[in-house]
Design a protein around this motif. Structure first.
Motif, mmCIF file in Angstrom:
data_model
loop_
_atom_site.group_PDB
_atom_site.id
_atom_site.type_symbol
_atom_site.label_atom_id
_atom_site.label_comp_id
_atom_site.label_asym_id
_atom_site.label_seq_id
_atom_site.Cartn_x
_atom_site.Cartn_y
_atom_site.Cartn_z
ATOM 1 N N LEU A 47 -29.193 -46.997 43.763
ATOM 2 C CA LEU A 47 -30.438 -46.422 43.278
ATOM 3 C C LEU A 47 -30.754 -47.080 41.942
ATOM 4 C CD1 LEU A 47 -32.648 -44.205 43.578
ATOM 5 C CD2 LEU A 47 -31.124 -42.710 42.263
ATOM 6 N N VAL A 48 -31.934 -47.688 41.838
ATOM 7 C CA VAL A 48 -32.283 -48.420 40.610
ATOM 8 C C VAL A 48 -33.453 -47.811 39.853
ATOM 9 C CG1 VAL A 48 -31.300 -50.615 41.393
ATOM 10 C CG2 VAL A 48 -33.701 -50.081 41.897
ATOM 11 N N GLY A 49 -34.082 -46.790 40.422
ATOM 12 C CA GLY A 49 -35.192 -46.173 39.718
ATOM 13 C C GLY A 49 -35.926 -45.184 40.591
ATOM 14 N N ALA A 50 -37.015 -44.687 40.047
ATOM 15 C CA ALA A 50 -37.862 -43.739 40.772
ATOM 16 C C ALA A 50 -39.228 -43.738 40.118
ATOM 17 C CB ALA A 50 -37.238 -42.348 40.743
ATOM 18 N N GLU A 51 -40.191 -43.160 40.836
ATOM 19 C CA GLU A 51 -41.534 -43.026 40.288
ATOM 20 C C GLU A 51 -42.150 -41.743 40.820
ATOM 21 O OE1 GLU A 51 -42.955 -46.832 41.608
ATOM 22 O OE2 GLU A 51 -43.640 -46.041 43.530
ATOM 23 N N THR A 52 -43.096 -41.213 40.062
ATOM 24 C CA THR A 52 -43.802 -40.003 40.447
ATOM 25 C C THR A 52 -45.199 -40.032 39.843
ATOM 26 O OG1 THR A 52 -43.803 -37.578 40.411
ATOM 27 C CG2 THR A 52 -42.861 -38.677 38.494
ATOM 28 N N LEU A 74 -22.706 -33.126 22.845
ATOM 29 C CA LEU A 74 -23.326 -33.260 24.154
ATOM 30 C C LEU A 74 -24.511 -34.200 24.059
ATOM 31 C CD1 LEU A 74 -23.437 -29.488 25.170
ATOM 32 C CD2 LEU A 74 -21.673 -31.167 25.710
ATOM 33 N N GLY A 75 -24.732 -34.952 25.109
ATOM 34 C CA GLY A 75 -25.877 -35.846 25.119
ATOM 35 C C GLY A 75 -26.088 -36.398 26.513
ATOM 36 N N MET A 76 -27.008 -37.339 26.609
ATOM 37 C CA MET A 76 -27.229 -38.007 27.882
ATOM 38 C C MET A 76 -27.464 -39.477 27.617
ATOM 39 S SD MET A 76 -30.915 -36.614 29.056
ATOM 40 C CE MET A 76 -32.246 -36.473 27.884
ATOM 41 N N ARG A 77 -27.093 -40.258 28.610
ATOM 42 C CA ARG A 77 -27.238 -41.705 28.481
ATOM 43 C C ARG A 77 -28.075 -42.238 29.634
ATOM 44 N NH1 ARG A 77 -21.215 -42.496 26.747
ATOM 45 N NH2 ARG A 77 -21.494 -42.368 24.504
ATOM 46 N N PRO A 78 -29.004 -43.150 29.346
ATOM 47 C CA PRO A 78 -29.761 -43.772 30.437
ATOM 48 C C PRO A 78 -28.851 -44.707 31.234
ATOM 49 C CG PRO A 78 -30.377 -44.724 28.320
ATOM 50 C CD PRO A 78 -29.416 -43.614 28.038
ATOM 51 N N LEU A 79 -29.147 -44.842 32.509
ATOM 52 C CA LEU A 79 -28.380 -45.708 33.399
ATOM 53 C C LEU A 79 -29.305 -46.734 34.043
ATOM 54 C CD1 LEU A 79 -26.421 -42.889 35.284
ATOM 55 C CD2 LEU A 79 -25.541 -44.337 33.442
ATOM 56 N N ASP A 80 -28.765 -47.918 34.323
ATOM 57 C CA ASP A 80 -29.524 -48.943 35.044
ATOM 58 C C ASP A 80 -29.551 -48.659 36.538
ATOM 59 O OD1 ASP A 80 -30.054 -50.423 32.743
ATOM 60 O OD2 ASP A 80 -28.193 -51.567 32.939
ATOM 61 N N HIS A 81 -28.494 -48.010 37.033
ATOM 62 C CA HIS A 81 -28.390 -47.751 38.464
ATOM 63 C C HIS A 81 -27.333 -46.682 38.730
ATOM 64 C CE1 HIS A 81 -25.228 -50.721 37.703
ATOM 65 N NE2 HIS A 81 -24.564 -50.072 38.638
ATOM 66 N N VAL A 82 -27.355 -46.166 39.953
ATOM 67 C CA VAL A 82 -26.311 -45.258 40.439
ATOM 68 C C VAL A 82 -25.925 -45.757 41.820
ATOM 69 C CG1 VAL A 82 -25.748 -42.894 41.134
ATOM 70 C CG2 VAL A 82 -27.205 -43.283 39.133
ATOM 71 N N LEU A 119 -36.204 -45.470 44.391
ATOM 72 C CA LEU A 119 -36.256 -46.923 44.571
ATOM 73 C C LEU A 119 -34.837 -47.483 44.611
ATOM 74 C CD1 LEU A 119 -39.006 -47.537 41.872
ATOM 75 C CD2 LEU A 119 -39.337 -47.149 44.330
ATOM 76 N N PHE A 120 -34.545 -48.249 45.658
ATOM 77 C CA PHE A 120 -33.216 -48.813 45.837
ATOM 78 C C PHE A 120 -33.251 -50.329 45.689
ATOM 79 C CE2 PHE A 120 -33.374 -44.765 47.919
ATOM 80 C CZ PHE A 120 -32.184 -44.176 47.555
ATOM 81 N N GLN A 121 -32.118 -50.895 45.324
ATOM 82 C CA GLN A 121 -32.031 -52.323 45.045
ATOM 83 C C GLN A 121 -32.446 -53.169 46.247
ATOM 84 O OE1 GLN A 121 -28.079 -53.891 44.159
ATOM 85 N NE2 GLN A 121 -28.999 -55.178 42.583
ATOM 86 N N ASP A 122 -32.176 -52.700 47.459
ATOM 87 C CA ASP A 122 -32.498 -53.479 48.656
ATOM 88 C C ASP A 122 -33.967 -53.380 49.064
ATOM 89 O OD1 ASP A 122 -32.726 -50.953 49.766
ATOM 90 O OD2 ASP A 122 -31.157 -51.240 51.276
ATOM 91 N N GLY A 123 -34.790 -52.688 48.252
ATOM 92 C CA GLY A 123 -36.201 -52.555 48.557
ATOM 93 C C GLY A 123 -36.552 -51.268 49.284
ATOM 94 N N THR A 124 -35.554 -50.513 49.697
ATOM 95 C CA THR A 124 -35.800 -49.233 50.347
ATOM 96 C C THR A 124 -36.483 -48.293 49.368
ATOM 97 O OG1 THR A 124 -33.879 -49.483 51.791
ATOM 98 C CG2 THR A 124 -34.677 -47.240 51.457
ATOM 99 N N ARG A 125 -37.456 -47.540 49.860
ATOM 100 C CA ARG A 125 -38.173 -46.524 49.084
ATOM 101 C C ARG A 125 -38.060 -45.227 49.870
ATOM 102 N NH1 ARG A 125 -41.941 -48.705 45.426
ATOM 103 N NH2 ARG A 125 -43.375 -46.976 45.748
ATOM 104 N N LEU A 126 -37.646 -44.161 49.216
ATOM 105 C CA LEU A 126 -37.499 -42.867 49.877
ATOM 106 C C LEU A 126 -38.335 -41.838 49.133
ATOM 107 C CD1 LEU A 126 -36.145 -41.026 51.990
ATOM 108 C CD2 LEU A 126 -34.254 -40.736 50.374
ATOM 109 N N LYS A 127 -39.357 -41.310 49.804
ATOM 110 C CA LYS A 127 -40.248 -40.328 49.193
ATOM 111 C C LYS A 127 -39.703 -38.928 49.476
ATOM 112 C CE LYS A 127 -44.500 -41.367 49.308
ATOM 113 N NZ LYS A 127 -45.897 -41.642 49.660
#
Length: 135
Positions: A47-52, A74-82, A119-127
């Motif tokens: 998973l490389v991102g999302a949009e809304t 406590l905190g949070m860190r941004p990630l490039d991918h999961v 949004l997935f690295q392989d181009g897959t999009r899941l709504k």
């Protein structure tokens, strides 16, 4: 194979189970989305991102804790991918992975459904459609 039929099967198969978007006060411009992401395929998913349409941007985050001088911070860190391994699942939940919906374009209402496209690295999009809830 001339004249033959070729079937293409997706090797990575993302599925979202459950999920919700946190209801934020009208003056707050960011909120979080949670769900379980499952890979029912035979290859890893990234998973490389999302949009809304309800926010200016969506980013991947993970909460973390660390001890500094005897104090828990406590905190949070941004990630490039999961990454989700074949047959595996990753829980996006409070205190762990989550999507940050940043720069909300309008206040969200309890019970409304928010459309998020993963949004997935392989181009897959899941709504997916996730309900807005106060938890």
């Amino acid at each position: 194979m001339a004249g033959g039929v070729v079937f293409l099967f997706a090797l990575a198969q993302p599925v979202v189970n459950g999920g919700w978007v946190r209801l934020a006060p009208p003056v707050v411009k960011d909120t979080a989305a949670y769900f379980t992401l499952e890979n029912r395929g035979k290859t890893p998913l990234r998973l490389v991102g999302a949009e809304t349409p309800v926010a200016q941007r969506v980013s991947l985050h993970r909460d973390h804790r660390e001890v500094r001088s005897g104090q828990t911070v406590l905190g949070m860190r941004p990630l490039d991918h999961v990454d989700i391994p074949p047959g595996g699942r990753v829980a996006f939940k409070p205190g762990a992975y989550h999507l940050m919906l940043e720069g909300l374009k309008r206040p969200l209402k309890p019970g409304e459904k928010v459309e998020i496209t993963l949004l997935f690295q392989d181009g897959t999009r899941l709504k997916v459609l996730l309900p807005v809830e106060m938890r």
